[in-house]
Motif scaffolding. Structure first.
Motif, mmCIF file in Angstrom:
data_model
loop_
_atom_site.group_PDB
_atom_site.id
_atom_site.type_symbol
_atom_site.label_atom_id
_atom_site.label_comp_id
_atom_site.label_asym_id
_atom_site.label_seq_id
_atom_site.Cartn_x
_atom_site.Cartn_y
_atom_site.Cartn_z
ATOM 1 N N ASP A 131 17.081 -28.900 26.920
ATOM 2 C CA ASP A 131 15.562 -28.452 27.114
ATOM 3 C C ASP A 131 15.300 -27.651 25.664
ATOM 4 O OD1 ASP A 131 14.784 -28.416 30.369
ATOM 5 O OD2 ASP A 131 16.745 -28.232 29.947
ATOM 6 N N SER A 132 16.430 -27.164 25.086
ATOM 7 C CA SER A 132 15.927 -26.396 23.719
ATOM 8 C C SER A 132 15.685 -27.338 22.777
ATOM 9 C CB SER A 132 17.082 -25.354 23.539
ATOM 10 O OG SER A 132 18.288 -26.039 23.261
ATOM 11 N N GLN A 133 16.027 -28.757 22.880
ATOM 12 C CA GLN A 133 15.715 -29.623 21.998
ATOM 13 C C GLN A 133 14.458 -30.254 22.245
ATOM 14 O OE1 GLN A 133 20.237 -31.151 22.406
ATOM 15 N NE2 GLN A 133 19.643 -31.864 20.613
ATOM 16 N N SER A 200 13.030 -17.612 20.650
ATOM 17 C CA SER A 200 14.142 -18.448 20.733
ATOM 18 C C SER A 200 14.000 -19.524 19.582
ATOM 19 C CB SER A 200 14.706 -18.996 22.023
ATOM 20 O OG SER A 200 13.813 -19.758 22.504
ATOM 21 N N GLN A 202 15.991 -22.954 18.011
ATOM 22 C CA GLN A 202 17.068 -24.131 17.845
ATOM 23 C C GLN A 202 16.902 -24.891 16.828
ATOM 24 O OE1 GLN A 202 19.021 -25.880 20.450
ATOM 25 N NE2 GLN A 202 19.501 -27.183 18.722
ATOM 26 N N GLN A 319 24.193 -20.417 22.339
ATOM 27 C CA GLN A 319 24.557 -21.515 22.856
ATOM 28 C C GLN A 319 26.179 -21.283 23.421
ATOM 29 O OE1 GLN A 319 24.142 -21.446 19.581
ATOM 30 N NE2 GLN A 319 26.284 -22.378 18.892
ATOM 31 N N THR A 345 22.213 -25.942 20.568
ATOM 32 C CA THR A 345 23.137 -26.309 21.839
ATOM 33 C C THR A 345 23.947 -27.632 21.635
ATOM 34 O OG1 THR A 345 21.155 -27.856 22.432
ATOM 35 C CG2 THR A 345 21.155 -25.652 23.340
ATOM 36 N N LEU A 360 21.230 -20.427 25.393
ATOM 37 C CA LEU A 360 19.918 -20.697 25.062
ATOM 38 C C LEU A 360 19.516 -21.728 25.710
ATOM 39 C CD1 LEU A 360 18.268 -20.548 22.614
ATOM 40 C CD2 LEU A 360 19.790 -22.266 21.467
ATOM 41 N N ASN A 361 19.843 -22.766 26.314
ATOM 42 C CA ASN A 361 19.217 -23.650 27.173
ATOM 43 C C ASN A 361 18.619 -23.079 28.551
ATOM 44 O OD1 ASN A 361 18.291 -26.730 27.180
ATOM 45 N ND2 ASN A 361 19.495 -26.943 28.969
ATOM 46 N N VAL A 364 15.388 -21.171 27.534
ATOM 47 C CA VAL A 364 14.313 -22.246 27.300
ATOM 48 C C VAL A 364 13.920 -22.652 28.603
ATOM 49 C CG1 VAL A 364 13.313 -24.309 26.014
ATOM 50 C CG2 VAL A 364 15.086 -22.639 25.071
ATOM 51 N N ARG A 368 10.206 -20.550 29.423
ATOM 52 C CA ARG A 368 8.837 -21.271 28.552
ATOM 53 C C ARG A 368 7.624 -21.228 29.710
ATOM 54 N NH1 ARG A 368 11.181 -27.627 28.902
ATOM 55 N NH2 ARG A 368 11.016 -27.802 31.149
ATOM 56 N N HIS A 375 9.272 -20.479 21.719
ATOM 57 C CA HIS A 375 10.469 -21.272 21.346
ATOM 58 C C HIS A 375 9.857 -22.364 20.441
ATOM 59 C CE1 HIS A 375 14.257 -23.348 21.393
ATOM 60 N NE2 HIS A 375 13.647 -24.661 21.498
#
Length: 396
Positions: A131-133, A200, A202, A319, A345, A360-361, A364, A368, A375
């Motif tokens: 998700d963070s990507q 946050s 990434q 992460q 991540t 981290l994931n 997010v 969010r 983020h």
């Protein structure tokens, strides 16, 4: 072309859980799964490194109501310990007209050739993205942006915050640091935004997220007027890469030094660009020990029971923290706190976590669209240097 009968190996499902839909090609082809493949997936789902991908593969199988599972009764009668041999025998004994075994296992391909079994590789891999990507912090030009997202409008990044859209036509300079690209400038904009308490970021290694966070923290705690921040905390989980060094002697600061040496080096670099005497005990010494009244590095284990107020908190390598650890840490934060979370991540060192299940994931995924949270994925053409650039571009 006539209808094809594809039989899928385990590795194909793991490399791209969406392969079933692609190979079916609408209604043109039939898809079959050996019973042995289900057995392998059942074992692999417990692997903390790829369990999340296996879950996606299993979900794809469940969603497709038309694929066929080869007979479990026949599979159980096969006298072969090697899963590849069992899959091969299941395919040969399936009675399917002109089956095509789809596998990227070269040895299995050779074995299939010995038995004159048609075999194809599947090269359209679909790497897992967390998700963070995927949630980059940028909306497409045609989409309505979520709260605290950027959107490119006529070549200009526009921030859509609680006070409406704002074009970012200016360039920040924070504690003598000028952004190297537009994404670094936007990351600084989030870190310095008074309306956002939790940020946050990434990115892969080398894009400067820790350096930008430290520069922003020094600015907020030491320079900016009319703000509540009086101290900087840096929190970091400890996971060693490679062989273990064992127990280390000394104080907490001395024990942490091997793991946070880069933090001190970055702080010294910022100090050389613009004096930050208050965060050091003695700037004449080569050791540059931090003044813990102004700058303190804490292992995650020391956070429990603390109450953080009127400070900037940088959480590095998030992460490598579990969801429970992140929740425990973030619920320690009281009034007047700015928190900057950093990580990638794709670089999970904690053996009990993976790209999907990490702190981290989870941040997010759960936070969010909250008006006090933002983020972004930090990227650009230049990282910390040409060697890092080369590694990132080639995917080493």
């Amino acid at each position: 072309m006539g209808q094809k009968n594809f039989i899928l190996d385990t590795n194909v499902l793991i490399e791209n859980p969406k392969c079933i839909t692609a190979l079916r090609n609408g209604q043109d082809n039939n898809i079959h799964i050996p019973y042995t493949v289900l057995t392998e997936l059942d074992k692999l789902k417990r692997d903390p490194r790829i369990g999340h991908i296996v879950t996606q593969a299993i979900h794809s199988i469940l969603l497709d109501g038309k694929l066929a599972i080869l007979s479990p009764e026949y599979a159980e009668r096969i006298d072969a310990a090697n899963p590849d041999d069992r899959i091969l025998k299941e395919t040969l004994g399936s009675g399917i007209d002109d089956p095509i075994l789809v596998t990227n296992d070269r040895i299995l391909q050779i074995k299939a050739g010995i038995h004159s079994l048609r075999c194809e590789g599947y090269k359209d891999s679909d790497p897992f993205r967390s998700d963070s990507q995927m949630y980059t912090g940028f909306a497409a030009e045609d989409d309505s942006p979520a709260i605290n997202n950027f959107r490119w409008e006529n070549g200009t990044p526009v921030f859509h915050g609680v006070h409406g859209p704002k074009a970012i036509t200016y360039t920040h300079e924070v504690w003598g640091v000028k952004p190297r690209n537009i994404y670094q400038n936007l990351a600084l904009d989030l870190m310095l935004n008074d309306d956002i308490n939790l940020v946050s970021v990434q990115s892969e290694a080398g894009y400067g997220k820790t350096f930008l966070a430290l520069a922003s923290a020094l600015f907020l705690a030491l320079e900016k007027k009319d703000n509540p921040y009086r101290k900087v905390y840096l929190v970091k989980p400890i996971w060693e890469i490679g062989s273990k060094m064992g127990y280390l002697p000394g104080t907490v600061e001395e024990k942490m030094l091997p793991y946070v040496r880069y933090i001190r080096d970055l702080a010294v670099k910022l100090h050389e660009q613009r004096p930050a005497n208050r965060i050091f005990m003695d700037t004449d010494s080569e050791r540059f020990r931090f003044n813990q009244k102004k700058f303190e590095i804490l292992p995650i284990a020391y956070i429990r029971g603390m109450n953080l107020e009127n400070c900037v908190v940088i959480i590095d390598e998030m992460q490598n923290m579990s969801r429970t650890e992140v929740r425990s840490l973030l619920t320690r934060m009281g009034e007047g706190v700015k928190c900057i979370c950093l990580g990638d991540t794709r670089q999970v060192d904690n053996p009990y976590l993976n790209e999907s299940n990490n702190g981290l994931n989870w941040v997010v995924k759960k936070l969010r669209n909250n008006k006090e949270y933002a983020h972004m994925v930090l990227k650009g053409e230049r990282s910390r240097g040409p060697i890092t650039d080369m590694v990132i571009k080639t995917g080493l």
